[in-house]
Write an enzyme that holds these catalytic residues in place. Sequence first.
Site, PDB file in Angstrom:
ATOM      1  N   TYR A  26      35.158  30.718  32.975  1.00 21.56           N
ATOM      2  CA  TYR A  26      36.617  30.821  33.049  1.00 21.56           C
ATOM      3  C   TYR A  26      37.362  29.933  32.055  1.00 21.56           C
ATOM      4  CZ  TYR A  26      35.417  33.172  37.373  1.00 21.56           C
ATOM      5  OH  TYR A  26      34.882  34.033  38.295  1.00 21.56           O
ATOM      6  N   HIS A 130      41.983  40.023  34.454  1.00 24.40           N
ATOM      7  CA  HIS A 130      40.849  39.164  34.800  1.00 24.40           C
ATOM      8  C   HIS A 130      40.550  38.263  33.615  1.00 24.40           C
ATOM      9  CE1 HIS A 130      40.047  41.360  38.461  1.00 24.40           C
ATOM     10  NE2 HIS A 130      40.272  42.460  37.765  1.00 24.40           N
TER      11      HIS A 130
END
EC number: 4.2.1.10
Length: 175
Positions: A26, A130
């Site tokens: 991430y 996302h």
Amino acid sequence: MASPRHILLINGPNLNLLGTREPQIYGSTTLHDIEQAAQTQASSLGLRLSTFQSNHEGAIIDRIHQAAGFSPSLSPSGAAAATTTEAGAGPGTGVDKLSAIIINPGAYTHTSVGIRDALLGTGIPFVEVHVSNVHAREAFRHHSYLSDKAAAVICGLGPFGYSAALEFAGRHMKL
């Protein structure tokens, strides 16, 4: 002068941990950093942006309902179930009609018929975002309950995905 178009950015479970949770997937950018950059970009596009994050499916559903002008459901104690960062609007304030929703539903992408139904029930156009490329990850992350109804799906661009979603919503969606 007409008021600016209003877009809601929703982030689902565990996205409050961005910057520290699995940085190899991430990255190191925090949710606060993403929201601040989105506010700056929205302003430059002449948009009003509200942000919301929750780890609870029902709170996300309540916020989507509120975005369409429906009152949020109340907890057994009578308190509103959802919160928002925008000034002058929030749970219990009544109508908060939005032009579009940008949503990163996190893990609810793969499990929540409730969030899908809330988005479809309000009729507010939405973009699914996302941070990671969900299609390059575990097989259970490959299916989205939202993608087939989203105006656009953006994944794998890291924090830039939010910027791309906001640009798309502000310039290309018929709001």
